[in-house]
Design an enzyme around this catalytic site. Structure first.
Site, PDB file in Angstrom:
ATOM      1  N   LYS A  54      13.261  67.427 -42.032  1.00 17.80           N
ATOM      2  CA  LYS A  54      14.163  68.525 -42.402  1.00 17.80           C
ATOM      3  C   LYS A  54      14.298  69.502 -41.224  1.00 17.80           C
ATOM      4  O   LYS A  54      15.383  70.017 -40.950  1.00 17.80           O
ATOM      5  CB  LYS A  54      13.628  69.247 -43.643  1.00 17.80           C
ATOM      6  CG  LYS A  54      13.749  68.416 -44.918  1.00 17.80           C
ATOM      7  CD  LYS A  54      12.956  69.010 -46.076  1.00 17.80           C
ATOM      8  CE  LYS A  54      12.978  68.103 -47.304  1.00 17.80           C
ATOM      9  NZ  LYS A  54      12.073  68.565 -48.384  1.00 17.80           N
ATOM     10  N   GLN A  98       7.498  73.258 -49.793  1.00 13.89           N
ATOM     11  CA  GLN A  98       7.409  71.815 -50.009  1.00 13.89           C
ATOM     12  C   GLN A  98       6.462  71.510 -51.174  1.00 13.89           C
ATOM     13  O   GLN A  98       5.319  71.948 -51.189  1.00 13.89           O
ATOM     14  CB  GLN A  98       6.928  71.132 -48.720  1.00 13.89           C
ATOM     15  CG  GLN A  98       6.939  69.618 -48.783  1.00 13.89           C
ATOM     16  CD  GLN A  98       8.337  69.022 -48.932  1.00 13.89           C
ATOM     17  OE1 GLN A  98       9.278  69.420 -48.243  1.00 13.89           O
ATOM     18  NE2 GLN A  98       8.496  68.078 -49.854  1.00 13.89           N
ATOM     19  N   ASP A 121      16.397  74.732 -52.695  1.00 14.67           N
ATOM     20  CA  ASP A 121      16.042  73.555 -53.503  1.00 14.67           C
ATOM     21  C   ASP A 121      16.767  73.579 -54.854  1.00 14.67           C
ATOM     22  O   ASP A 121      16.791  72.573 -55.555  1.00 14.67           O
ATOM     23  CB  ASP A 121      14.525  73.531 -53.770  1.00 14.67           C
ATOM     24  CG  ASP A 121      13.783  72.563 -52.857  1.00 14.67           C
ATOM     25  OD1 ASP A 121      14.433  71.631 -52.331  1.00 14.67           O
ATOM     26  OD2 ASP A 121      12.570  72.738 -52.677  1.00 14.67           O
TER      27      ASP A 121
END
Ligand code: NDP
Length: 295
Positions: A54, A98, A121
């Protein structure tokens, strides 16, 4: 094989190029450089790989990115205060913690502590709620990638019967809520199957489009599908393979060899939904930096 391959890698590359040119315009016209903060707690090897790729994508987009690596022993309050400082940082438009987090940290508390306008997200309850009622919002990346794949490869879900297998908050439920909307690229008739369904065949046999997100290797086989259907395989499963160099290989939730003789189009694993997730994360970061979703 009769099915055509849905090339997620190529479609993701197109989206990344679109995001890059929009980000260049944003920088030239408004002086804004999209900024994304990654927070990684512990040393889960898969999470390290995800965060690295990412971060590389951010570089390619010309985004500003920072990665905060915290030890697995980090107290929840310390993580919350890191998030709070990114919430206040005007150079940071997106925050990605994460998952999974160590067991002593409450994931939902962490998700809810992120400013929903920076929640790239798309897991914050404000964004989940806005998605359900059809308002613009930051949307979960993998489900948004599924929708983009369908639309961009000419399989618009409008008026089609979509059967989603799996009802997680990360994949199944947001796919349902995206494809159900009375909106462009959606307007589908959606059925969601899960372990309560027992036999999946009666559901799969009626599906024009199957979205497989059950996290079990190669469970859905060609003989369970309606001929000519479109198959989007979200699954990522590592299985033993003595012929592979490291003794394993990655497969989806769909048994590709049999499904590809029955479906009209199918995503490969890897190279299908996977690359779309990062592309949609880049798109979300751009949207967050543009600041127009919640006006
Ligand atoms: P979860 O394990 O959270 O959810 C799985 C869902 O599938 C549950 O709702 C479960 O039902 C259902 N399910 C499991 N087994 C069966 C079965 N035999 N029949 C019917 N339903 C079943 O998984 P995720 O949603 O997080 O992930 C799904 C897959 O997608 C995984 O392989 C994961 O690795 C992959 N993934 C890929 C991403 C990408 O970037 N491509 C991103 C995220 C996930 P119940 O609710 O009843 O338990």
């Amino acid at each position: 094989m009769t099915a055509s391959l849905i090339d997620g890698k190529a479609i993701a590359a197109t989206i990344r190029a679109e995001v890059k040119s929009a980000a260049d315009r944003l920088r030239d016209e408004r002086g804004t450089v999209p900024g994304l903060a990654f927070i990684l707690v512990g040393d889960n090897p898969a999470s390290q790989v995800y965060v690295r790729s990412k971060g590389k994508a951010c570089e390619e987009m010309g985004f500003h990115s920072v990665t905060e690596r915290l030890p697995a022993s980090t107290a929840q309050d310390d993580l919350l205060s890191r998030i709070e400082s990114f919430n206040r940082d005007p150079a940071i438009h997106g925050i990605l913690v994460q998952l999974p987090l160590p067991a002593h940290i409450n994931e939902q508390t962490i998700i809810e502590s992120i400013d929903y306008r920076k929640d790239v997200d798309g897991f914050h309850p404000v964004n989940v709620g806005r998605l359900v009622i059809g308002l613009p919002s930051l949307r979960p990346c993998t489900p948004a990638g599924v929708q983009e794949l369908l639309v961009r490869c000419g399989h618009d879900p409008a008026g089609k019967h979509v059967v989603v297998v799996g009802r997680s908050n990360i994949v199944g439920k947001p796919v349902l809520n995206m494809l159900l909307q009375k909106q462009k690229g959606a307007n589908a008739i959606v059925t969601v199957a899960h372990t309560g369904a027992g036999d999946l065949v009666p559901y799969l046999r009626q599906a024009d489009i199957v979205v497989a997100a059950l996290g079990k290797p190669e469970i859905i086989r060609g003989e369970m599908l309606k001929p000519g259907c479109v198959v989007i395989d979200v699954g990522i499963n590592r299985i033993p393979d003595p012929s592979a160099k490291n003794g394993t290989r990655i497969v989806g939730d769909v048994h590709f060899p049999s499904a590809s003789t029955v479906a009209s189009a199918i995503t490969p694993v890897p190279g299908g939904v996977g690359p779309m997730t990062i592309a949609m994360l880049m798109k979300n970061t751009l949207l967050a930096a543009e600041g127009i979703l919640y006006r």
